[in-house]
Design a protein around this motif. Structure first.
Motif, PDB file in Angstrom:
ATOM      1  N   SER A  70       0.843  -1.196   0.000  1.00  0.00           N
ATOM      2  CA  SER A  70       0.000   0.000   0.000  1.00  0.00           C
ATOM      3  C   SER A  70       0.881   1.250   0.000  1.00  0.00           C
ATOM      4  O   SER A  70       1.640   1.487   0.948  1.00  0.00           O
ATOM      5  CB  SER A  70      -0.922   0.014   1.224  1.00  0.00           C
ATOM      6  OG  SER A  70      -1.600   1.245   1.322  1.00  0.00           O
ATOM      7  N   THR A  71       0.772   2.045  -1.063  1.00  0.00           N
ATOM      8  CA  THR A  71       1.563   3.270  -1.155  1.00  0.00           C
ATOM      9  C   THR A  71       1.211   4.242  -0.032  1.00  0.00           C
ATOM     10  O   THR A  71       2.081   4.891   0.543  1.00  0.00           O
ATOM     11  CB  THR A  71       1.324   3.952  -2.513  1.00  0.00           C
ATOM     12  OG1 THR A  71       1.593   3.014  -3.561  1.00  0.00           O
ATOM     13  CG2 THR A  71       2.216   5.165  -2.681  1.00  0.00           C
ATOM     14  N   ARG A  72      -0.066   4.320   0.304  1.00  0.00           N
ATOM     15  CA  ARG A  72      -0.511   5.259   1.347  1.00  0.00           C
ATOM     16  C   ARG A  72       0.048   4.869   2.712  1.00  0.00           C
ATOM     17  O   ARG A  72       0.464   5.745   3.498  1.00  0.00           O
ATOM     18  CB  ARG A  72      -2.044   5.271   1.380  1.00  0.00           C
ATOM     19  CG  ARG A  72      -2.633   6.303   2.315  1.00  0.00           C
ATOM     20  CD  ARG A  72      -2.544   7.710   1.748  1.00  0.00           C
ATOM     21  NE  ARG A  72      -2.903   8.709   2.733  1.00  0.00           N
ATOM     22  CZ  ARG A  72      -4.150   9.078   3.007  1.00  0.00           C
ATOM     23  NH1 ARG A  72      -5.164   8.515   2.355  1.00  0.00           N
ATOM     24  NH2 ARG A  72      -4.395  10.014   3.901  1.00  0.00           N
ATOM     25  N   ILE A  73       0.073   3.578   3.020  1.00  0.00           N
ATOM     26  CA  ILE A  73       0.604   3.138   4.318  1.00  0.00           C
ATOM     27  C   ILE A  73       2.104   3.386   4.396  1.00  0.00           C
ATOM     28  O   ILE A  73       2.632   3.810   5.435  1.00  0.00           O
ATOM     29  CB  ILE A  73       0.283   1.651   4.552  1.00  0.00           C
ATOM     30  CG1 ILE A  73      -1.217   1.467   4.821  1.00  0.00           C
ATOM     31  CG2 ILE A  73       1.081   1.098   5.727  1.00  0.00           C
ATOM     32  CD1 ILE A  73      -1.638   0.038   5.061  1.00  0.00           C
ATOM     33  N   VAL A  74       2.804   3.151   3.286  1.00  0.00           N
ATOM     34  CA  VAL A  74       4.260   3.327   3.274  1.00  0.00           C
ATOM     35  C   VAL A  74       4.631   4.797   3.428  1.00  0.00           C
ATOM     36  O   VAL A  74       5.589   5.145   4.143  1.00  0.00           O
ATOM     37  CB  VAL A  74       4.859   2.748   1.976  1.00  0.00           C
ATOM     38  CG1 VAL A  74       6.345   3.086   1.873  1.00  0.00           C
ATOM     39  CG2 VAL A  74       4.666   1.245   1.926  1.00  0.00           C
ATOM     40  N   THR A  75       3.879   5.669   2.772  1.00  0.00           N
ATOM     41  CA  THR A  75       4.216   7.097   2.796  1.00  0.00           C
ATOM     42  C   THR A  75       3.679   7.815   4.037  1.00  0.00           C
ATOM     43  O   THR A  75       4.212   8.846   4.427  1.00  0.00           O
ATOM     44  CB  THR A  75       3.665   7.795   1.538  1.00  0.00           C
ATOM     45  OG1 THR A  75       2.248   7.550   1.439  1.00  0.00           O
ATOM     46  CG2 THR A  75       4.361   7.248   0.288  1.00  0.00           C
ATOM     47  N   LEU A 149      -3.143   4.240  11.276  1.00  0.00           N
ATOM     48  CA  LEU A 149      -3.504   4.073   9.874  1.00  0.00           C
ATOM     49  C   LEU A 149      -4.126   5.345   9.291  1.00  0.00           C
ATOM     50  O   LEU A 149      -4.821   6.085   9.994  1.00  0.00           O
ATOM     51  CB  LEU A 149      -4.498   2.910   9.724  1.00  0.00           C
ATOM     52  CG  LEU A 149      -3.959   1.533  10.106  1.00  0.00           C
ATOM     53  CD1 LEU A 149      -5.076   0.493  10.017  1.00  0.00           C
ATOM     54  CD2 LEU A 149      -2.787   1.129   9.209  1.00  0.00           C
ATOM     55  N   PRO A 150      -3.898   5.592   7.979  1.00  0.00           N
ATOM     56  CA  PRO A 150      -4.537   6.747   7.317  1.00  0.00           C
ATOM     57  C   PRO A 150      -6.036   6.533   7.157  1.00  0.00           C
ATOM     58  O   PRO A 150      -6.536   5.415   7.286  1.00  0.00           O
ATOM     59  CB  PRO A 150      -3.829   6.792   5.955  1.00  0.00           C
ATOM     60  CG  PRO A 150      -3.321   5.408   5.732  1.00  0.00           C
ATOM     61  CD  PRO A 150      -2.998   4.858   7.088  1.00  0.00           C
ATOM     62  N   ASP A 151      -6.750   7.606   6.843  1.00  0.00           N
ATOM     63  CA  ASP A 151      -8.215   7.533   6.737  1.00  0.00           C
ATOM     64  C   ASP A 151      -8.660   6.544   5.669  1.00  0.00           C
ATOM     65  O   ASP A 151      -9.656   5.839   5.831  1.00  0.00           O
ATOM     66  CB  ASP A 151      -8.787   8.920   6.432  1.00  0.00           C
ATOM     67  CG  ASP A 151      -8.562   9.888   7.576  1.00  0.00           C
ATOM     68  OD1 ASP A 151      -8.382   9.403   8.709  1.00  0.00           O
ATOM     69  OD2 ASP A 151      -8.546  11.108   7.343  1.00  0.00           O
ATOM     70  N   GLU A 152      -7.940   6.492   4.569  1.00  0.00           N
ATOM     71  CA  GLU A 152      -8.233   5.551   3.483  1.00  0.00           C
ATOM     72  C   GLU A 152      -6.919   5.041   2.913  1.00  0.00           C
ATOM     73  O   GLU A 152      -5.949   5.790   2.818  1.00  0.00           O
ATOM     74  CB  GLU A 152      -9.049   6.226   2.372  1.00  0.00           C
ATOM     75  CG  GLU A 152     -10.459   6.621   2.780  1.00  0.00           C
ATOM     76  CD  GLU A 152     -11.214   7.281   1.632  1.00  0.00           C
ATOM     77  OE1 GLU A 152     -10.578   7.511   0.574  1.00  0.00           O
ATOM     78  OE2 GLU A 152     -12.416   7.547   1.785  1.00  0.00           O
ATOM     79  N   PHE A 153      -6.894   3.778   2.549  1.00  0.00           N
ATOM     80  CA  PHE A 153      -5.707   3.205   1.916  1.00  0.00           C
ATOM     81  C   PHE A 153      -6.121   2.005   1.072  1.00  0.00           C
ATOM     82  O   PHE A 153      -7.194   1.432   1.259  1.00  0.00           O
ATOM     83  CB  PHE A 153      -4.666   2.789   2.958  1.00  0.00           C
ATOM     84  CG  PHE A 153      -5.166   1.818   3.996  1.00  0.00           C
ATOM     85  CD1 PHE A 153      -5.040   0.438   3.808  1.00  0.00           C
ATOM     86  CD2 PHE A 153      -5.761   2.268   5.170  1.00  0.00           C
ATOM     87  CE1 PHE A 153      -5.506  -0.457   4.758  1.00  0.00           C
ATOM     88  CE2 PHE A 153      -6.227   1.379   6.123  1.00  0.00           C
ATOM     89  CZ  PHE A 153      -6.099   0.014   5.920  1.00  0.00           C
ATOM     90  N   THR A 154      -5.271   1.660   0.133  1.00  0.00           N
ATOM     91  CA  THR A 154      -5.544   0.545  -0.777  1.00  0.00           C
ATOM     92  C   THR A 154      -4.451  -0.494  -0.641  1.00  0.00           C
ATOM     93  O   THR A 154      -3.257  -0.157  -0.680  1.00  0.00           O
ATOM     94  CB  THR A 154      -5.620   1.033  -2.241  1.00  0.00           C
ATOM     95  OG1 THR A 154      -6.645   2.028  -2.337  1.00  0.00           O
ATOM     96  CG2 THR A 154      -5.947  -0.127  -3.171  1.00  0.00           C
ATOM     97  N   SER A 168      -9.953   0.970   5.299  1.00  0.00           N
ATOM     98  CA  SER A 168      -9.923   2.117   6.207  1.00  0.00           C
ATOM     99  C   SER A 168      -9.581   1.610   7.607  1.00  0.00           C
ATOM    100  O   SER A 168      -9.561   0.388   7.850  1.00  0.00           O
ATOM    101  CB  SER A 168     -11.276   2.824   6.207  1.00  0.00           C
ATOM    102  OG  SER A 168     -12.285   1.959   6.708  1.00  0.00           O
ATOM    103  N   PRO A 169      -9.320   2.500   8.566  1.00  0.00           N
ATOM    104  CA  PRO A 169      -8.986   2.050   9.920  1.00  0.00           C
ATOM    105  C   PRO A 169     -10.065   1.176  10.565  1.00  0.00           C
ATOM    106  O   PRO A 169      -9.749   0.206  11.257  1.00  0.00           O
ATOM    107  CB  PRO A 169      -8.817   3.365  10.684  1.00  0.00           C
ATOM    108  CG  PRO A 169      -8.380   4.338   9.656  1.00  0.00           C
ATOM    109  CD  PRO A 169      -9.116   3.953   8.407  1.00  0.00           C
ATOM    110  N   ILE A 170     -11.350   1.499  10.338  1.00  0.00           N
ATOM    111  CA  ILE A 170     -12.410   0.710  10.965  1.00  0.00           C
ATOM    112  C   ILE A 170     -12.452  -0.699  10.384  1.00  0.00           C
ATOM    113  O   ILE A 170     -12.733  -1.670  11.091  1.00  0.00           O
ATOM    114  CB  ILE A 170     -13.780   1.414  10.809  1.00  0.00           C
ATOM    115  CG1 ILE A 170     -14.826   0.741  11.698  1.00  0.00           C
ATOM    116  CG2 ILE A 170     -14.221   1.439   9.351  1.00  0.00           C
ATOM    117  CD1 ILE A 170     -14.571   0.836  13.161  1.00  0.00           C
TER     118      ILE A 170
END
Length: 280
Positions: A70-75, A149-154, A168-170
């Protein structure tokens, strides 16, 4: 190898002492009882602990590897450390839960209360420890999921063999907590089917009175039945986890099951430790 060797020596000590020479458990006339004590420690404490903590570390590493897709989690700052935070929180929760048995609801011995049923009290407190640690870990998982965790991630990338999953975190929290509560249910059902306090073990014992054949058949059938609920729990956990967060969710589900491993091993270790204390 060492665990298997000592367990064989353990069984051999029982066979030689009880069956061939009609000696009591841990009789001082049977020198092989030392193998009984060593077998309990190596097989049931050290071996089991090394195996399960190895699984704990592997699940944590697997979760880290999958999260790297996941790019969002890494960044996102600190998001990739979410699996490590779960492992660390689990240790803290288990430490806090251990005080339940030592300071909050300690077992009374016969000197403190002549009417105390020590065996029942110990069993009850061990069950409470498992339940309380699960509840505390549920609260911790919720806080960690929304903190790290970010609000949204893929998870995953387009064109991969497994389709990318938006999460998402939930959803991550639901994946981990489904594994956590499945582990609790599996633990309680295991206790139900293996404890002398409940019907299944007593029925197997009663089946022995009619011969070895009925004992083997009834025990095998009971073993099959005991797997139904754990299998359903694992299937539900896998479905929920994959639906909510793909392969990352499955990794979180496995980590959720193992998150309170420390208190589970403490409960498991009570048996061989107390058995050895009685033998000494």
């Amino acid at each position: 190898g060492g665990g298997i060797y000592t367990k064989c020596a353990d069984v051999g000590a029982d066979l030689v002492g009880k069956v061939e020479n009609d000696l009591d458990e841990d009789n001082i006339k049977n020198a092989a009882t030392i193998a009984d004590n060593v077998g309990d420690n190596v097989g049931d404490v050290a071996g089991m602990g090394a195996d399960l903590f190895g699984s704990f570390a592997e699940s944590t590493c697997a979760c880290l590897v999958v999260s790297a897709t996941s790019t969002r989690i890494v960044t996102e700052s600190g998001a990739i450390y979410f699996p490590l935070a779960i492992s660390a929180a689990g240790i803290i929760v288990c430490l806090l839960t251990s005080f339940l048995a030592t300071h909050v609801q300690s077992v009374k011995d016969k000197e403190q209360d002549p009417n105390a049923n020590t065996a029942t009290e110990v069993e009850t407190i061990l069950k409470w420890q498992l339940g309380v640690s699960t509840i505390l870990m549920t609260v911790a998982l919720y806080g960690l999921a929304f903190s790290f965790l970010p609000d949204e991630f893929t998870i995953g990338n387009e064109g991969d063999l497994i389709p990318a999953t938006a999460s998402s975190p939930i959803y991550a929290f639901a994946s981990a907590v489904s594994g956590l509560w499945s582990g609790l249910i599996i633990g309680y059902f295991t206790e139900f089917y293996t404890s002398h306090s409940h019907t299944p073990v007593r029925e197997v014992s009663h089946a022995c009175s009619t011969g070895a054949a009925t004992n083997i058949i009834y025990g095998l059938a009971l073993g099959y039945i005991s797997c139904i609920i754990p299998t359903i729990c694992m299937a539900i956990t896998v479905y929920i986890s994959f639906k909510f967060a793909g392969m990352y969710g499955i990794a979180l589900g496995a980590l959720g099951i193992l998150s309170i491993l420390a208190i589970c091993l403490t409960i498991d270790g009570y048996g061989p430790v107390s058995d050895n204390a009685g033998g000494i």
